[in-house]
Structures are given as C-alpha cells and as structure tokens.
Design an enzyme around this catalytic site. Structure first.
Site, mmCIF file in Angstrom:
data_model
loop_
_atom_site.group_PDB
_atom_site.id
_atom_site.type_symbol
_atom_site.label_atom_id
_atom_site.label_comp_id
_atom_site.label_asym_id
_atom_site.label_seq_id
_atom_site.Cartn_x
_atom_site.Cartn_y
_atom_site.Cartn_z
ATOM 1 N N SER A 1 -11.184 -0.201 0.623
ATOM 2 C CA SER A 1 -9.878 -0.865 0.706
ATOM 3 C C SER A 1 -9.794 -2.162 -0.089
ATOM 4 C CB SER A 1 -9.515 -1.125 2.165
ATOM 5 O OG SER A 1 -10.540 -1.845 2.811
ATOM 6 N N HIS B 1 -14.446 -0.710 6.239
ATOM 7 C CA HIS B 1 -13.269 -1.434 6.727
ATOM 8 C C HIS B 1 -13.529 -2.139 8.068
ATOM 9 C CE1 HIS B 1 -9.092 -1.677 8.413
ATOM 10 N NE2 HIS B 1 -8.837 -2.007 7.166
ATOM 11 N N GLU C 1 -16.184 5.490 3.408
ATOM 12 C CA GLU C 1 -14.758 5.629 3.096
ATOM 13 C C GLU C 1 -14.575 6.451 1.825
ATOM 14 O OE1 GLU C 1 -12.796 1.792 3.097
ATOM 15 O OE2 GLU C 1 -13.858 1.250 4.928
ATOM 16 N N LYS D 1 -0.310 4.133 4.263
ATOM 17 C CA LYS D 1 -0.489 3.899 2.836
ATOM 18 C C LYS D 1 0.236 4.989 2.037
ATOM 19 C CE LYS D 1 -4.004 1.093 4.475
ATOM 20 N NZ LYS D 1 -5.126 1.099 5.393
ATOM 21 N N ASN E 1 0.824 -1.224 0.000
ATOM 22 C CA ASN E 1 0.000 0.000 0.000
ATOM 23 C C ASN E 1 0.855 1.270 0.000
ATOM 24 O OD1 ASN E 1 -2.415 -1.466 0.167
ATOM 25 N ND2 ASN E 1 -2.308 -1.553 2.388
ATOM 26 N N HIS F 1 -7.163 5.259 1.992
ATOM 27 C CA HIS F 1 -6.534 4.976 0.692
ATOM 28 C C HIS F 1 -6.582 6.157 -0.272
ATOM 29 C CE1 HIS F 1 -5.884 0.718 1.513
ATOM 30 N NE2 HIS F 1 -7.015 0.792 2.195
ATOM 31 N N ASP G 1 -13.538 7.843 6.359
ATOM 32 C CA ASP G 1 -12.212 7.254 6.543
ATOM 33 C C ASP G 1 -11.551 7.251 5.165
ATOM 34 O OD1 ASP G 1 -10.056 5.511 6.648
ATOM 35 O OD2 ASP G 1 -11.062 4.030 7.907
HETATM 36 C C1 LIG Z 1 -5.753 0.386 6.458
HETATM 37 C C2 LIG Z 1 -7.055 0.943 6.895
HETATM 38 C C3 LIG Z 1 -7.317 1.269 8.220
HETATM 39 C C4 LIG Z 1 -6.358 0.933 9.317
HETATM 40 O O1 LIG Z 1 -5.318 1.815 9.351
HETATM 41 P P1 LIG Z 1 -3.953 1.377 10.084
HETATM 42 O O2 LIG Z 1 -3.255 2.650 10.277
HETATM 43 O O3 LIG Z 1 -3.287 0.422 9.165
HETATM 44 O O4 LIG Z 1 -4.377 0.743 11.375
HETATM 45 C C5 LIG Z 1 -8.492 1.898 8.535
HETATM 46 N N1 LIG Z 1 -9.413 2.145 7.586
HETATM 47 C C6 LIG Z 1 -9.220 1.811 6.312
HETATM 48 C C7 LIG Z 1 -10.285 2.112 5.301
HETATM 49 C C8 LIG Z 1 -8.042 1.179 5.931
HETATM 50 O O5 LIG Z 1 -7.867 0.806 4.656
#
Ligand SMILES: *Cc1c(COP(=O)(O)O)cnc(C)c1O
Length: 385
Positions: free
Chosen positions: A179, A133, A175, A236, A47, A207, A204
């Site tokens: 993801s 997620h 999101e 990421k 990522n 990505h 969130d």
């Molecule tokens: C990767 C991810 C997370 C978690 O983040 P980390 O910092 O790896 O714990 C949370 N939400 C989404 C949508 C993700 O893809």
C-alpha cells in the site's frame, strides 16, 4: 503520569517530530478533481483507481438497493442482517475468483482482525512481510501467536523462518500490491515456500483487486496462485467500501463460528452489497478492461517522465507511485508546493512508513487525463527545484 499528561506528552512528541496527523475537510475527494476550500486541484491522492465511486450504474444500484431494502441492514448477519443481496454478492465474488466461498466484512481492517484472531492460537506462528499493512500488523501483534517478520519480498528469508521449529501451525502473510510502496510480491515463490514449509498463505490484495489481472481478478490470479486465504477490499478499485475473505467451504463455516467481527457486528447495508455487485459487473466487462488500460497508460506516462522531473523512478508499476523524500519537513513542504501548483498530493510520514522514509504517495487513476500527468510532472520539476 495522569491521563492529561499522557495525552499532552504524546501530542507534543508528534508535533516536535513534525509527525502530527491532521485531517483535511475536502468538498469532494474522488474523481479527476479534488475540491477544497472553494478551489479545485488535480487529484493524486485517492485510491478510487478506476473511478467507480462515481459511476452512474454503481450509484443507481445503491439508490435502487436503498429503495428496496432501506438504508441499514438492521443487524448482524447471524441474526437478520444477511439478505439476498449479500448472498448474491458473495456468490458472484466466489465465482469471479474461483473459490468455494466468499464472506463479506464491513472493512478490510475488520476482515484482517477477524481472520487472524479466529485462526491463530498461542502455539501458532505468523510469518509476515515486514511492510505488511497496519491492519495485519495490528492483528498479529495483538494475537497470542508468535510473530516473525521477513525482509520485504525476501523469499530466502521467509524460507529460513519457516525452517525454524514451531509447536503449532504457521501462517504466511503478505500483500498483492504493497500500500505504501506500490510494488508487488513474488506470490508464486512465496506460495511455494509456504507449501514446502507446511504453512498456509494469506494474501491481502487490497490494491490489486479489480485493478490487475484478467477481468480485474487481482494479483493472485495474475500470478496463478491460489492462497488458502485471500482478502479483497472494496474501498479501492471497487470504488465503494467493505471487504471479503475468499476461502474453502469448511474454512468459511469455521469463520462463521469464530470470526467475532462478523458475528457481533452489523452487516453492511444491503444497498451497498447491490452497489458492489454493480461495480463487480463493470470490473468484469469490456469497460473494466478499458478503465484498466487507461490507468496503465497513466502509470506508464508518469514513470517515463519522473526522472526528468528530478525524482528516481521506483520499483512500482502499480497505481501507487511513491516518491522518496526522507525528511518529514521536506515531504510536507513538497506536498504544499505541489498544492500551490494545483496538484493534490499526500505526504506520508512515520509511523505509517519506517523512520526516515517520509515520501509523497501519488496515486494515479483512470479519471486523470494525459495532460494531467504532464502537469503533475511539471509541478514536480518546479517544486523540487
Ligand atoms: C486499505 C487496506 C486495508 C484496509 O481496508 P479497509 O477496507 O480500508 O479497512 C487492508 N489492507 C491493505 C493492504 C490495505 O491497503
């Protein structure tokens, strides 16, 4: 059933469904090449979309931070673990994204747990996209608030759920870029539905941040939406790790009182905060634009060739390119066949994705070259035969 029987049964069930998860010990997992067991593979699993995990300026910032502050923060930010490095990063993030405040967390998983636990009570309701997620689903299902899930990106369904009576407040959760599927959410329509339903919106953008939009400001900025709560993560596009919640001043003060993952946990190392600030500076610069353009070119080349390689193109225009397979064993066999051809690709199986939707999750990065994409397409063509 004893503890031993419980554990044996759970493992046996995973094995018989070809869904047992294993970790692979790689020598190097970011960058153009993934090295494993003395062999190198083209890396289509990381990522680290913009290649910043190995960027000399980011590495140097971490080293200099460690020389100045040491390697650990020494405590919670509420005690002695909140340094000038943390404060400078929070200020830079808030400025970049147009929010009053940013609060740092050690991971996106922790930020989502903390946020939902601190905000929601029994009479409240979470209305989340069905494909949210695991960290959001986990936080929502552990919370006493009621949970409703709307069909993926279905704003009509969301609006109907918002119409249902609820004794408390409502929080809409989605999101920026999903993801596992790589597609984006219609954030402007979702924000309008949330506003009409008198709900707050949490996006969130794990990505999207760094990777999309002007200066890499992410999916919300790109779609001109400013949710009340924005979660960005640094594992990421930033190439490091950690996360932040962007919000208004009083919301930040509230979280400083009630976000337990912040209060009762050691803050991120100050050196990491320095590295993140270096990463942010690159994301905002012309070099950031070049890296985003290189990534977009890889995505376009892949999408243009995927049908000829025998796979249906997906709705994703992001760095995440899922290839739908369906069956678990076939997904594993295909991933192995690609490795045999020098391309490292991960098979994603339930329960990470819904039952019967096992897939290859390919990630494209700006570290790849045009010929790497062509080699992947060729390998897909041969492996799919
Ligand atoms: C990767 C991810 C997370 C978690 O983040 P980390 O910092 O790896 O714990 C949370 N939400 C989404 C949508 C993700 O893809």
């Amino acid at each position: 059933m004893s503890w031993q029987q419980k554990i044996d049964a759970a493992l046996a069930a995973r094995r018989s469904a070809n869904a047992l998860r294993r970790r692979t010990t790689v020598d190097q997992g970011t960058g153009r090449w993934l090295t494993f067991s003395g062999r190198r593979y083209l890396n289509f699993s990381s990522n680290d979309y913009l290649g910043l995990s190995q960027h000399p300026q980011v590495v140097r910032a971490w080293q200099q931070g460690a020389e100045r502050y040491g390697v650990g923060s020494g405590g919670s930010g509420h005690v002695s673990g909140y340094t000038t490095a943390h404060r400078a990063l929070e200020a830079a993030l808030a400025d970049w994204l147009g929010y009053a405040r940013a609060l740092l967390f050690i991971s996106g998983f922790a930020a989502n747990q903390a946020l939902i636990a601190a905000l929601m009570t029994k009479e409240d309701r979470i209305i989340a996209d069905r494909l949210s997620h695991a960290s959001l689903q986990e936080a929502a299902s552990l919370n006493p608030a009621s949970l409703r899930r709307f069909a993926h990106n279905d704003v009509g369904h969301l609006a109907r759920l918002l119409d249902q009576p609820c004794p408390g407040r409502r929080l809409v959760v989605t999101e920026g870029v999903f993801s596992m599927d790589g597609d984006g959410a219609p954030l402007a329509e979702i924000a309008r539905a949330a506003r009409d339903g008198d709900a707050w919106l949490l996006v969130d953008d794990a990505h999207g941040i760094g990777v999309t939009g002007e200066q890499g400001r992410g999916s919300c900025w790109h779609q001109r939406v400013k949710p009340e709560l924005l979660v960005v993560t640094f594992g990421k596009g930033f190439g490091v790790s950690g996360a932040a919640i962007l919000c208004a001043d009083d919301v930040a003060e509230y979280l400083l009182q009630f976000a337990r993952h912040l209060i009762y946990s050691t803050s991120m190392p100050p050196a990491q905060a320095q590295a993140l600030r270096a990463s942010l500076a690159i994301l905002r610069s012309a070099e950031g634009d070049e890296r985003r353009a290189a990534l977009a070119a890889r995505v376009a080349r892949f999408r243009a060739g995927v049908r000829r390689a025998g796979f249906a193109p997906t709705a994703s225009h992001s760095a995440i390119q899922p290839l739908w397979v369906g069956d678990n064993l076939r997904a594993l066999a295909l991933a192995q066949a690609l490795r045999d051809r020098g391309c490292w690709v991960t098979a994603i199986r339930p329960p990470t994705v819904p039952a019967g939707t096992a897939r290859l999750r390919l990630t494209l990065t700006c570290s790849q070259r045009t010929e790497d994409i062509d080699r992947l397409l060729e390998a897909l063509h041969d492996a799919g035969q």
